[in-house]
Design a protein around this motif. Structure first.
Motif, PDB file in Angstrom:
ATOM      1  N   TYR A   1      51.058  25.726  37.810  1.00 53.98           N
ATOM      2  CA  TYR A   1      51.764  27.022  36.973  1.00 53.98           C
ATOM      3  C   TYR A   1      50.884  27.220  35.550  1.00 53.98           C
ATOM      4  CZ  TYR A   1      54.996  29.774  33.348  1.00 53.98           C
ATOM      5  OH  TYR A   1      55.322  30.423  32.401  1.00 53.98           O
TER       6      TYR A   1
ATOM      7  N   ALA B   1      51.225  31.039  42.580  1.00 55.42           N
ATOM      8  CA  ALA B   1      50.190  30.277  41.196  1.00 55.42           C
ATOM      9  C   ALA B   1      50.104  28.480  41.757  1.00 55.42           C
ATOM     10  CB  ALA B   1      50.513  30.297  40.472  1.00 55.42           C
TER      11      ALA B   1
ATOM     12  N   HIS C   1      47.255  36.313  34.677  1.00 59.20           N
ATOM     13  CA  HIS C   1      48.271  36.467  36.409  1.00 59.20           C
ATOM     14  C   HIS C   1      48.176  35.319  37.607  1.00 59.20           C
ATOM     15  CE1 HIS C   1      50.430  38.938  39.725  1.00 59.20           C
ATOM     16  NE2 HIS C   1      49.038  39.091  39.406  1.00 59.20           N
ATOM     17  N   TYR C   2      46.662  35.046  38.158  1.00 64.34           N
ATOM     18  CA  TYR C   2      47.008  34.128  39.153  1.00 64.34           C
ATOM     19  C   TYR C   2      47.702  32.438  38.403  1.00 64.34           C
ATOM     20  CZ  TYR C   2      44.432  31.231  42.567  1.00 64.34           C
ATOM     21  OH  TYR C   2      44.387  29.953  43.343  1.00 64.34           O
ATOM     22  N   PHE C   3      48.114  31.942  38.121  1.00 61.37           N
ATOM     23  CA  PHE C   3      48.396  31.727  37.218  1.00 61.37           C
ATOM     24  C   PHE C   3      49.578  31.354  36.997  1.00 61.37           C
ATOM     25  CE2 PHE C   3      43.585  29.379  37.186  1.00 61.37           C
ATOM     26  CZ  PHE C   3      43.835  28.060  37.863  1.00 61.37           C
ATOM     27  N   THR C   4      50.256  31.831  36.685  1.00 63.32           N
ATOM     28  CA  THR C   4      51.691  32.670  36.118  1.00 63.32           C
ATOM     29  C   THR C   4      52.056  33.158  37.231  1.00 63.32           C
ATOM     30  OG1 THR C   4      51.799  34.779  35.149  1.00 63.32           O
ATOM     31  CG2 THR C   4      50.928  32.953  33.930  1.00 63.32           C
TER      32      THR C   4
ATOM     33  N   SER D   1      53.452  38.890  34.613  1.00 65.10           N
ATOM     34  CA  SER D   1      52.411  38.438  34.637  1.00 65.10           C
ATOM     35  C   SER D   1      51.709  40.236  35.023  1.00 65.10           C
ATOM     36  CB  SER D   1      53.003  37.714  35.801  1.00 65.10           C
ATOM     37  OG  SER D   1      51.941  37.057  36.273  1.00 65.10           O
TER      38      SER D   1
END
Length: 417
Positions: free
Chosen positions: A389, A386, A379-382, A57
């Motif tokens: 996810y 987050a 990166h933001y959603f993993t 990530s």
């Protein structure tokens, strides 16, 4: 000294009966160039993670910044390379670009820190004129009605190079993450030798123009696009397409490794399939579709297929789906040659290099922000913090951008054509 070097490579323009052979030469040159690039893609995420001592990530963020560093330099220097190719010919600029890439790969192979990778990306961005010059080369030797189809050779070279390169890179990556960089360097240097001994010049001296710094800066190059209403009207559409492309280009390897636990070899095989499909579309399908439905409708249909393909990637929850969903996405590739064919017919012969330099400048401009946007979303959603996810977020953003591109293209083409 630079002028002397350039002139030392200069040759007489080719005769008409050599144009078909020249298309073959430029195809092989671009194929080898893309293959060298494709070799390193499957191992790049893990090499970055190794150098930063982080996870995938975080490595994705660094990968986006590395691509952006390359893009900044290409944005600044691609108009210069395009102007130089209009002044001195395509051949010398193409050879210098290939030589620079070859040396760059060797430095990357032995990079001890992440900052060395940044330095190599800066140098590669300065020298990265192979596709700009190759596109201008094809424009030189193509009749207006054949340009769209011949531009498809670029996509075919890209597709086949991506079929061989990543598969080879995935296999070599099992030996070590740096081995593919050494092999890529060897391929690029062999490509330089091939071009030196085989590739003829495409731009006749009577079609060359003086080098002008006002036209060879990124802003000036973009301003030159404003001379041509259709080209100017398509700029926003093109910007959206190029931004959307980074949903795949910048996150595919990170996404599949994290979401489906793919190794380097599987990533390489998936990208090989991308290459096979792109090669089939660019080398075969467009030669049927574009003459049958026309360039305008090819743009519309292609952008719709891109939108659907990206949405499906974002929704995929099993590994096999990524392979199947590549089919509609790859078929969207009919839009690119049609767009280039429309724009190139609006520009005179002695400004084709400038046009391609300006378009490459647009690619580079979006490549400054596109990777940071897409890897930032990934990166933001993993990441650990987050809110939800959702690794497929970059693909959804890409689909929205392609839909916007379609709307802008319809507006521009209805108005000017």
């Amino acid at each position: 000294m630079f002028k002397t070097t350039i002139l030392a490579f200069d040759f007489l323009p080719m005769a008409d009966n050599k144009k078909t052979a020249a298309l073959g030469f430029i195809f092989v040159t671009l194929f080898l160039d893309v293959m060298g690039l494709g070799i390193i893609i499957p191992v790049f995420p893990k090499l970055i993670a190794q150098l930063i001592h982080g996870d995938l990530s975080t490595a994705a963020l660094w990968g986006g910044w590395l691509v952006s560093a390359f893009a900044i330099m290409q944005f600044l220097f691609s108009p210069i390379m395009g102007g130089l190719s209009d002044r001195y010919g395509r051949r010398p600029v193409l050879l210098l670009s290939l030589l620079g890439f070859g040396l760059d790969y060797f430095v990357m192979a032995f990079a001890p820190t992440i900052w060395w990778l940044f330095a190599t990306r800066v140098v590669a961005g300065v020298m990265g004129a192979s596709f700009t010059t190759g596109t201008a080369y094809i424009a030189d030797i193509s009749t207006p009605e054949k340009r769209a189809q011949n531009f498809g050779l670029i996509g075919m070279a890209f597709g086949l190079g991506f079929m061989v390169g990543p598969a080879l890179g995935g296999i070599l990556g099992k030996i070590g993450p740096r081995i593919p960089f050494i092999v890529a360097g060897c391929v690029s240097l062999l490509n330089t030798l091939y071009g030196y001994f085989i590739l003829p010049e495409s731009l006749p001296k009577e079609n060359r123009r003086k080098f002008d710094w006002k036209r060879a800066n990124p802003i000036g190059s973009l301003k030159q696009l404003g001379k041509y209403p259709v080209v100017l009207g398509m700029v926003v559409s093109i910007l959206c397409i190029y931004m959307a492309a980074h949903a795949v280009q910048s996150t595919w390897t990170y996404f599949t490794m994290l979401r489906f636990n793919w190794d380097e070899a599987t990533v390489g095989y998936s990208l090989a399939l991308v290459g096979l499909l792109v090669g089939a579309v660019q080398g075969g399908l467009i030669r049927i579709v574009i003459p049958k439905i026309g360039q305008k409708w090819s743009v519309y249909v292609g952008l719709m297929l891109y939108t659907v393909g990206l949405m499906l990637f974002g929704l995929a929850n099993q590994s096999w789906m990524m392979f199947v969903f590549l089919i509609p996405y790859a078929m969207g590739g009919i839009a690119g040659p049609a767009l280039q064919g429309i724009m190139s017919t609006q520009v005179p012969a002695n400004a084709q290099g400038e046009l391609q330099g300006g378009l490459t400048g647009l690619v580079s401009l979006t490549s400054i922000f596109g990777p940071m946007l897409m890897t930032g979303l990934f990166h933001y959603f993993t990441g650990k913090d987050a809110p939800v996810y959702f690794p497929g977020a970059p693909f959804f953003m890409g689909a929205l951008l392609c839909l916007a591109s379609l709307l802008f293209a319809m507006r521009s083409l209805k108005k000017h054509l």
